[in-house]
Motif scaffolding. Sequence first.
Motif, PDB file in Angstrom:
ATOM      1  N   MET A  19       0.831  -1.213   0.000  1.00 30.14           N
ATOM      2  CA  MET A  19       0.000   0.000   0.000  1.00 30.14           C
ATOM      3  C   MET A  19       0.860   1.255   0.000  1.00 30.14           C
ATOM      4  O   MET A  19       0.624   2.193  -0.750  1.00 30.14           O
ATOM      5  CB  MET A  19      -0.903  -0.032   1.250  1.00 30.14           C
ATOM      6  CG  MET A  19      -1.925   1.105   1.241  1.00 30.14           C
ATOM      7  SD  MET A  19      -3.072   0.991  -0.170  1.00 30.14           S
ATOM      8  CE  MET A  19      -3.853   2.593  -0.055  1.00 30.14           C
ATOM      9  N   ILE A  20       1.907   1.252   0.833  1.00 28.08           N
ATOM     10  CA  ILE A  20       2.800   2.407   0.910  1.00 28.08           C
ATOM     11  C   ILE A  20       3.539   2.595  -0.419  1.00 28.08           C
ATOM     12  O   ILE A  20       3.758   3.710  -0.874  1.00 28.08           O
ATOM     13  CB  ILE A  20       3.782   2.243   2.103  1.00 28.08           C
ATOM     14  CG1 ILE A  20       3.011   2.452   3.412  1.00 28.08           C
ATOM     15  CG2 ILE A  20       4.928   3.266   2.006  1.00 28.08           C
ATOM     16  CD1 ILE A  20       3.719   1.930   4.636  1.00 28.08           C
ATOM     17  N   ILE A  66       2.477   1.894  -3.356  1.00 28.51           N
ATOM     18  CA  ILE A  66       1.562   2.484  -4.343  1.00 28.51           C
ATOM     19  C   ILE A  66       1.467   3.996  -4.113  1.00 28.51           C
ATOM     20  O   ILE A  66       1.507   4.794  -5.049  1.00 28.51           O
ATOM     21  CB  ILE A  66       0.164   1.819  -4.240  1.00 28.51           C
ATOM     22  CG1 ILE A  66       0.235   0.366  -4.725  1.00 28.51           C
ATOM     23  CG2 ILE A  66      -0.845   2.601  -5.055  1.00 28.51           C
ATOM     24  CD1 ILE A  66      -0.941  -0.466  -4.279  1.00 28.51           C
ATOM     25  N   LEU A  67       1.404   4.375  -2.854  1.00 31.87           N
ATOM     26  CA  LEU A  67       1.342   5.803  -2.510  1.00 31.87           C
ATOM     27  C   LEU A  67       2.610   6.511  -2.976  1.00 31.87           C
ATOM     28  O   LEU A  67       2.565   7.598  -3.564  1.00 31.87           O
ATOM     29  CB  LEU A  67       1.190   5.940  -0.987  1.00 31.87           C
ATOM     30  CG  LEU A  67       0.583   7.271  -0.542  1.00 31.87           C
ATOM     31  CD1 LEU A  67      -0.931   7.237  -0.717  1.00 31.87           C
ATOM     32  CD2 LEU A  67       0.928   7.539   0.910  1.00 31.87           C
ATOM     33  N   LEU A  68       3.752   5.874  -2.733  1.00 30.24           N
ATOM     34  CA  LEU A  68       5.045   6.442  -3.126  1.00 30.24           C
ATOM     35  C   LEU A  68       5.103   6.606  -4.641  1.00 30.24           C
ATOM     36  O   LEU A  68       5.547   7.633  -5.166  1.00 30.24           O
ATOM     37  CB  LEU A  68       6.165   5.500  -2.646  1.00 30.24           C
ATOM     38  CG  LEU A  68       7.515   6.189  -2.450  1.00 30.24           C
ATOM     39  CD1 LEU A  68       7.528   6.956  -1.147  1.00 30.24           C
ATOM     40  CD2 LEU A  68       8.625   5.152  -2.452  1.00 30.24           C
ATOM     41  N   LEU A  69       4.616   5.590  -5.333  1.00 32.61           N
ATOM     42  CA  LEU A  69       4.596   5.619  -6.791  1.00 32.61           C
ATOM     43  C   LEU A  69       3.726   6.780  -7.272  1.00 32.61           C
ATOM     44  O   LEU A  69       4.068   7.502  -8.214  1.00 32.61           O
ATOM     45  CB  LEU A  69       4.036   4.284  -7.301  1.00 32.61           C
ATOM     46  CG  LEU A  69       4.677   3.781  -8.593  1.00 32.61           C
ATOM     47  CD1 LEU A  69       6.062   3.234  -8.318  1.00 32.61           C
ATOM     48  CD2 LEU A  69       3.796   2.697  -9.202  1.00 32.61           C
ATOM     49  N   PHE A  70       2.610   6.952  -6.601  1.00 28.71           N
ATOM     50  CA  PHE A  70       1.681   8.018  -6.962  1.00 28.71           C
ATOM     51  C   PHE A  70       2.344   9.385  -6.771  1.00 28.71           C
ATOM     52  O   PHE A  70       2.278  10.255  -7.647  1.00 28.71           O
ATOM     53  CB  PHE A  70       0.424   7.896  -6.092  1.00 28.71           C
ATOM     54  CG  PHE A  70      -0.563   8.997  -6.348  1.00 28.71           C
ATOM     55  CD1 PHE A  70      -1.383   8.970  -7.470  1.00 28.71           C
ATOM     56  CD2 PHE A  70      -0.667  10.054  -5.461  1.00 28.71           C
ATOM     57  CE1 PHE A  70      -2.294   9.990  -7.701  1.00 28.71           C
ATOM     58  CE2 PHE A  70      -1.574  11.082  -5.691  1.00 28.71           C
ATOM     59  CZ  PHE A  70      -2.387  11.046  -6.816  1.00 28.71           C
ATOM     60  N   VAL A  71       3.009   9.566  -5.625  1.00 32.71           N
ATOM     61  CA  VAL A  71       3.682  10.839  -5.337  1.00 32.71           C
ATOM     62  C   VAL A  71       4.778  11.107  -6.353  1.00 32.71           C
ATOM     63  O   VAL A  71       4.906  12.196  -6.891  1.00 32.71           O
ATOM     64  CB  VAL A  71       4.256  10.832  -3.896  1.00 32.71           C
ATOM     65  CG1 VAL A  71       5.158  12.036  -3.675  1.00 32.71           C
ATOM     66  CG2 VAL A  71       3.122  10.822  -2.882  1.00 32.71           C
ATOM     67  N   LEU A  72       5.560  10.059  -6.632  1.00 32.69           N
ATOM     68  CA  LEU A  72       6.639  10.174  -7.616  1.00 32.69           C
ATOM     69  C   LEU A  72       6.083  10.564  -8.982  1.00 32.69           C
ATOM     70  O   LEU A  72       6.596  11.450  -9.666  1.00 32.69           O
ATOM     71  CB  LEU A  72       7.383   8.846  -7.715  1.00 32.69           C
ATOM     72  CG  LEU A  72       8.727   8.838  -6.997  1.00 32.69           C
ATOM     73  CD1 LEU A  72       9.174   7.412  -6.728  1.00 32.69           C
ATOM     74  CD2 LEU A  72       9.785   9.566  -7.809  1.00 32.69           C
ATOM     75  N   GLY A  73       5.008   9.905  -9.350  1.00 31.96           N
ATOM     76  CA  GLY A  73       4.371  10.201 -10.628  1.00 31.96           C
ATOM     77  C   GLY A  73       3.870  11.626 -10.673  1.00 31.96           C
ATOM     78  O   GLY A  73       4.034  12.336 -11.671  1.00 31.96           O
TER      79      GLY A  73
END
Length: 88
Positions: free
Chosen positions: A1-2, A4-11
């Motif tokens: 879950m974390i 995915i969040l990190l990926l989202f922020v990076l994106g």
Amino acid sequence: MIRILLLFVLGYVAWRALKGMITPGGQAGAGGDESASPAMDADMVQDPRCGVYVTREEAVRAEIDGRQVFFCSRKCKEDYIAGRKAGR
Ligand SMILES: [Zn+2]
């Protein structure tokens, strides 16, 4: 879950950086927006003596305190310099 969040922020960061590169006008201010303002405006200078706007070409130039000052006429230039010397 974390992850995915990190990926989202990076994106999101990457997307913002990309968007900033494509449209630099948003934050550049006076820098990159020259085409938007008419060329006439860039050539207009204000006479500090009487407040009249004249084109750079027909203005009377003077160098005061190391910077270029433009006047509508010689009289304004002389009056302005005389006024400065009088200490007003
Ligand atoms: Zn003037």
